[in-house]
Each structure stands twice: as structure tokens, then as C-alpha cells.
Design an enzyme around this catalytic site. Sequence first.
Site, short mmCIF file in Angstrom:
data_model
loop_
_atom_site.label_atom_id
_atom_site.label_comp_id
_atom_site.label_asym_id
_atom_site.label_seq_id
_atom_site.Cartn_x
_atom_site.Cartn_y
_atom_site.Cartn_z
N GLY A 200 0.78 -1.24 0.00
CA GLY A 200 0.00 0.00 0.00
C GLY A 200 0.81 1.29 0.00
O GLY A 200 0.24 2.37 0.14
N ASP B 150 -6.84 -11.62 -8.29
CA ASP B 150 -5.80 -11.79 -9.31
C ASP B 150 -6.27 -11.16 -10.61
O ASP B 150 -7.32 -11.55 -11.16
CB ASP B 150 -5.57 -13.31 -9.48
CG ASP B 150 -4.44 -13.61 -10.45
OD1 ASP B 150 -4.04 -12.71 -11.22
OD2 ASP B 150 -3.96 -14.76 -10.43
N LYS C 69 5.67 -0.80 -14.13
CA LYS C 69 6.96 -1.47 -13.92
C LYS C 69 7.07 -2.66 -14.87
O LYS C 69 6.10 -3.41 -15.05
CB LYS C 69 7.05 -1.98 -12.48
CG LYS C 69 8.31 -2.83 -12.26
CD LYS C 69 8.63 -3.01 -10.81
CE LYS C 69 7.71 -3.98 -10.13
NZ LYS C 69 7.94 -3.98 -8.69
N TRP D 81 2.29 2.91 -2.48
CA TRP D 81 1.89 3.81 -3.57
C TRP D 81 0.50 4.38 -3.33
O TRP D 81 0.26 5.57 -3.52
CB TRP D 81 1.93 3.08 -4.91
CG TRP D 81 3.30 2.93 -5.50
CD1 TRP D 81 4.49 2.94 -4.82
CD2 TRP D 81 3.63 2.76 -6.88
NE1 TRP D 81 5.53 2.78 -5.69
CE2 TRP D 81 5.05 2.66 -6.96
CE3 TRP D 81 2.88 2.65 -8.06
CZ2 TRP D 81 5.71 2.48 -8.19
CZ3 TRP D 81 3.54 2.47 -9.27
CH2 TRP D 81 4.94 2.39 -9.34
N ASP E 162 2.58 -1.43 -10.41
CA ASP E 162 3.87 -1.83 -9.84
C ASP E 162 3.87 -3.36 -9.71
O ASP E 162 4.62 -3.93 -8.93
CB ASP E 162 4.02 -1.16 -8.46
CG ASP E 162 5.46 -1.16 -7.95
OD1 ASP E 162 6.38 -1.30 -8.77
OD2 ASP E 162 5.66 -1.01 -6.73
N ASP F 132 -4.91 -5.96 -5.59
CA ASP F 132 -3.77 -6.88 -5.43
C ASP F 132 -4.29 -8.29 -5.10
O ASP F 132 -5.38 -8.43 -4.55
CB ASP F 132 -2.84 -6.41 -4.31
CG ASP F 132 -1.41 -6.94 -4.48
OD1 ASP F 132 -0.52 -6.12 -4.77
OD2 ASP F 132 -1.19 -8.17 -4.36
C1 SAM Z 1 6.28 -4.62 -5.67
S1 SAM Z 1 4.73 -5.07 -5.04
C2 SAM Z 1 3.85 -3.54 -5.09
C3 SAM Z 1 4.28 -2.57 -4.03
C4 SAM Z 1 3.35 -1.37 -3.94
N1 SAM Z 1 3.48 -0.52 -5.12
C5 SAM Z 1 3.65 -0.56 -2.72
O1 SAM Z 1 4.19 0.56 -2.84
O2 SAM Z 1 3.33 -1.01 -1.63
C6 SAM Z 1 4.03 -5.95 -6.39
C7 SAM Z 1 2.64 -6.47 -6.12
O3 SAM Z 1 2.09 -6.97 -7.34
C8 SAM Z 1 1.12 -7.92 -6.97
N2 SAM Z 1 0.69 -8.73 -8.13
C9 SAM Z 1 1.48 -9.50 -8.92
N3 SAM Z 1 0.74 -10.12 -9.85
C10 SAM Z 1 -0.55 -9.72 -9.66
C11 SAM Z 1 -1.79 -10.03 -10.29
N4 SAM Z 1 -1.84 -10.90 -11.32
N5 SAM Z 1 -2.93 -9.46 -9.84
C12 SAM Z 1 -2.88 -8.59 -8.79
N6 SAM Z 1 -1.73 -8.26 -8.13
C13 SAM Z 1 -0.58 -8.82 -8.56
C14 SAM Z 1 1.84 -8.74 -5.89
O4 SAM Z 1 0.94 -9.47 -5.11
C15 SAM Z 1 2.60 -7.63 -5.13
O5 SAM Z 1 1.91 -7.26 -3.97
#
Ligand code: SAM
Length: 209
Positions: A63, A99, A164, A65, A124, A83
Site C-alpha cells: 500500500g 488476481d 513497472k 503507492w 507496480d 492486489d
Molecule cells: C512490488 S509489489 C507492489 C508494491 C506497492 N506498489 C507498494 O508501494 O506497496 C508488487 C505487487 O504486485 C502484486 N501482483 C502480482 N501479480 C498480480 C496479479 N496478477 N494481480 C494482482 N496483483 C498482482 C503482488 O501481489 C505484489 O503485492
Amino acid sequence: MVTHRSAAKSIRWLHSHRADYYVKRAFKKHLRSRSWFKLANLQFTDSLFKPGISVVDLGSAPGGWSKYVVNKVGKNGFVIACDILPMKPIPRVYFLQGDLNDNKVIKILYNLLNNKKVQVILSDMSPNISGKSEIDIPRSIHLGELVIHICANILEVGGYLVLKIFQGEGFEKYLCCIRSLFTKVEIRKPDASRLSSREVYIVAKGYKI
Ligand SMILES: C[S@@+](CC[C@H](N)C(=O)[O-])C[C@H]1O[C@@H](n2cnc3c(N)ncnc32)[C@H](O)[C@@H]1O
């Protein structure tokens, strides 16, 4: 004499030190993630957010961002975050857990917007890292493709995308596609992004369709 080995060792040390620096700063500032600094850096270089706009934050947990953005858009703006993982509530952020590979989740996201378009989409999202580039890069590109599909449905004309993605096989092709959809596209590597990581951020402005 500085040997190749000792230089490589110093660079490694510098990288891990720098990474620790952001982890420590995030802890001190009570931030949810060190990623917060990446977005703050992108806001500084690219002026992404202003009061009153609507933002969708994909891959939002834990969270960092979302918290940053909700302060920028203020009471007249809104933020929807999504997420797979749970995320502790943030006032004025609507969180959808699911998802984004699942069409049902995407449909819920669109329904939440009730046919309204948003000004900014953030992603992200990161795949589970295997450490093997031949696995991780295609997974990252796949997530990027998913985001292009989401843009087509909910991003307003002129809107911004921050995404990203991992550099490597397929990256240039993906970038070409983004360039065809937006009028201005930049590749950013914020200070808080580890130099050892293949991740870069695409900042695309002026959505065309
Ligand atoms: C680097 S973290 C994000 C950090 C966030 N921007 C923050 O500042 O807290 C990447 C996130 O992408 C999510 N993610 C990856 N694939 C996903 C998908 N198919 N659907 C939803 N979320 C996904 C992961 O669960 C993870 O929490």
C-alpha cells in the site's frame, strides 16, 4: 591496484548499501514500502498527480503507492487499488483483492468504476521472482499486456500510465506497442530501484484511444 574482482565487490556493496538506505528511510518514515520512494521520484520528474483526479493502482500491496497517491489526489479525487494479496485499509482508498489474470476480478474493477474513465493507471505489479530471467521476463511482459488491456477499457483519452516492467527479451516489442498508444513515453529508473534489478518504469502520457 583495483582489480576487476575488488571493483565488482565494491559495486555490490554500494548497491546493497543503497538498498538498505531506502529500507531504513521507509522504516523511519513509517512507510508501507520502499517503493514509495520510487513513486515520489516519478512524481518529481513527471508530475503525475494533482488534486481531484482518479487513479487505479494495480499490484498495490502493501500500500505504499496507494497511500502516496491518496494524499496527492485529495478529497475530491479517488483511488482504487487491487492486489492478489490482502492490504491493510487506507482511508479513502477502495481496495479490491484478486488476481488480475482472472476476468471476474477485472469485471469487478470495471463495475466499480461504473463506466467512468480514470486519469492515471499505475502498475507496480511484479511476478513471483524465480531468479531465472527466461521465466521472470515473460511473466513481467505478460502482466504488462494485461495492463494494456485494462487501459483500453478504463483509461481516459489523454490519460497517463506508469508501469513497472523487466528489461530483456520482449521488452522492445512491448515498448513499441506502448509508444503506439501514447503520445509521450519515457523510461525511468528511479534512485530507489536496485541497480541489480532488471526493473524499469515506463511513464506514458497522452493515451490515444
Ligand atoms: C512490488 S509489489 C507492489 C508494491 C506497492 N506498489 C507498494 O508501494 O506497496 C508488487 C505487487 O504486485 C502484486 N501482483 C502480482 N501479480 C498480480 C496479479 N496478477 N494481480 C494482482 N496483483 C498482482 C503482488 O501481489 C505484489 O503485492
